[in-house]
Motif scaffolding. Structure first.
Motif, mmCIF file in Angstrom:
data_model
loop_
_atom_site.group_PDB
_atom_site.id
_atom_site.type_symbol
_atom_site.label_atom_id
_atom_site.label_comp_id
_atom_site.label_asym_id
_atom_site.label_seq_id
_atom_site.Cartn_x
_atom_site.Cartn_y
_atom_site.Cartn_z
ATOM 1 N N THR A 145 13.249 4.228 80.212
ATOM 2 C CA THR A 145 12.900 2.880 80.690
ATOM 3 C C THR A 145 11.463 2.828 81.184
ATOM 4 O O THR A 145 10.719 1.886 80.891
ATOM 5 N N VAL A 146 11.037 3.848 81.929
ATOM 6 C CA VAL A 146 9.655 3.898 82.415
ATOM 7 C C VAL A 146 8.683 3.964 81.241
ATOM 8 O O VAL A 146 7.623 3.316 81.248
ATOM 9 N N ALA A 201 3.763 1.027 83.644
ATOM 10 C CA ALA A 201 3.816 0.969 85.110
ATOM 11 C C ALA A 201 4.648 -0.240 85.517
ATOM 12 O O ALA A 201 4.379 -1.376 85.106
ATOM 13 N N ALA A 202 5.668 -0.015 86.370
ATOM 14 C CA ALA A 202 6.567 -1.103 86.755
ATOM 15 C C ALA A 202 7.148 -0.826 88.132
ATOM 16 O O ALA A 202 7.292 0.334 88.542
ATOM 17 N N ALA A 235 16.175 -2.798 84.310
ATOM 18 C CA ALA A 235 16.098 -2.570 82.866
ATOM 19 C C ALA A 235 16.907 -1.372 82.406
ATOM 20 O O ALA A 235 17.181 -1.211 81.213
ATOM 21 N N SER A 236 17.276 -0.506 83.313
ATOM 22 C CA SER A 236 18.059 0.689 82.962
ATOM 23 C C SER A 236 19.493 0.518 83.414
ATOM 24 O O SER A 236 19.858 -0.472 84.032
ATOM 25 N N ILE A 272 18.660 4.696 92.162
ATOM 26 C CA ILE A 272 17.409 4.686 91.433
ATOM 27 C C ILE A 272 16.319 5.498 92.120
ATOM 28 O O ILE A 272 15.545 6.210 91.482
ATOM 29 N N TYR A 273 16.245 5.413 93.468
ATOM 30 C CA TYR A 273 15.181 6.139 94.169
ATOM 31 C C TYR A 273 15.370 7.653 94.069
ATOM 32 O O TYR A 273 14.401 8.396 93.866
ATOM 33 N N ASP A 274 16.617 8.109 94.208
ATOM 34 C CA ASP A 274 16.881 9.549 94.084
ATOM 35 C C ASP A 274 16.569 10.046 92.664
ATOM 36 O O ASP A 274 15.996 11.125 92.475
#
Length: 357
Positions: free
Chosen positions: A25-26, A31-32, A40-41, A48-50
């Motif tokens: 996804t990245v 850059a997002a 989006a994923s 998500i942060y982990d």
């Protein structure tokens, strides 16, 4: 490669499903914001942060503050190099698996059963190229060309090569000509029947495979003198002794070389009976010490044991018992035996009849 296939490949490379999904996804977004990556994923918001932190630790992405937390792909050099290294390891592992399956190490066992005839041929080629004294081989026309370079190299080095060529229909049309045979062997014979493939090298190594009409394809690789001796007798009695030569580089006049004591005894015993003086030279092994030994002198007697005296018989199978040469040397008489000699002082590797008077 579509997205699903790329994600699955990254998982095979060691990423978790969430990590692979987030990384792809990245790559797609550039850059997002982290929140956009989560949307989006398929990675749940609480994870998500982990997930991104783990990807950053592994060098796949980097995060930075810009109004909110952003993520972008890191330099691709390290990632692509890691993937190429992994791919190379898988390729190397695949090749090693194939090698081990096709070519089991003969050194690990005195006898190995293999599943492919190709493995038998490849080992025969190697063993013949390493041969030092003698090669006995029985093969079909289709395999002659495959082993021809190895046989030619052995013959050029002075190795005694006995070549038995078999044809299913007994035809002589496809046999190599005399010039070709002169390059690849010391003597050749034609067996007019289908036959298994067999090669016996230096009395120690044997390669065997049944003939093409066999139900199952398999082969036998031997690295052992005792087992090779059995195959040697099979070769002599079924592939060699009963068939007429179609080529020979051997001379009937001295010096005459023999690599099998039985053929020597068959030829010299009648001469001894007629009172001939025969001078011989033997290159062999001392049976007590295992050291190389040379014996030179005048042949005084031959010893052949069996139910009847086979002396003078044309068939080498008649000499299945003890066969011994007694040679008078400057240091006294020496008894010389053949392959596997136990009671004699010397096991002969090569016997040369130097003169007959």
């Amino acid at each position: 490669m579509d997205r699903a296939a790329l994600t699955a490949t990254l998982e095979d490379a060691g990423l978790s499903p969430y990590q692979a999904d987030a990384y792809v996804t990245v790559l797609e977004l550039g850059a997002a914001p982290v929140t956009r990556v989560a949307e989006a994923s398929g990675v749940p918001d609480p994870r998500i942060y982990d997930v991104l932190r783990d990807l950053e630790s592994s060098g796949y992405i980097e995060t930075y503050e810009q109004e909110s937390l952003y993520a972008r792909a890191n330099s691709l050099d390290a990632i692509t190099e890691d993937l190429r290294t992994r791919a190379s390891r898988f390729t190397a592992a695949t090749e090693e698996i194939e090698r081990r399956w096709n070519e089991p190490s003969v050194e690990q066992s005195t006898v190995s059963i293999v599943t492919r005839f190709e493995t038998v041929i490849k080992n025969a080629d190697k063993f013949i190229r390493d041969a030092e004294t003698q090669v006995n081989v029985s093969l079909g026309i289709e395999h002659f060309e495959r082993l021809r370079p190895a046989l030619a190299a052995a013959t050029k080095r002075g190795v005694r090569v006995n070549l038995s060529i078999h044809t299913p229909d007994g035809s002589t049309e496809s046999l190599p000509d005399a010039d070709t045979l002169a390059e690849v062997c010391s003597e050749a014979r034609h067996r007019r029947l289908p036959s298994p493939f067999v090669a016996i090298i230096d009395r120690t190594k044997t390669c065997f495979a049944p003939h093409t009409g066999s139900t199952n394809e398999y082969g036998v690789l031997v690295d052992d003198r005792t087992h090779s001796y059995v195959f040697h007798w099979y070769f002599l009695t079924t592939q060699w002794d009963t068939w007429e030569p179609i080529y020979t580089a051997l001379d009937d006049e001295p010096p005459i070389d023999y690599i099998d004591i039985r053929y020597c005894v068959r030829d010299v015993a009648p001469l001894l009976d007629d009172g001939a003086t025969i001078r011989v030279r033997v290159e062999g092994t001392d049976t007590a010490t295992g050291d190389d030994r040379v014996v030179e002198g005048v042949l005084s007697d031959v010893v052949v044991t069996g139910s009847t005296d086979p002396t003078g018989s044309e068939t080498v199978a008649s000499y299945g018992g003890r066969v011994t040469l007694i040679i008078e040397t400057d240091d006294g008489p020496v008894e010389v035996g053949g392959w596997g000699a136990m009671v004699e002082a010397v096991e002969a590797q090569r016997i040369t009849v130097e003169s007959i008077e």
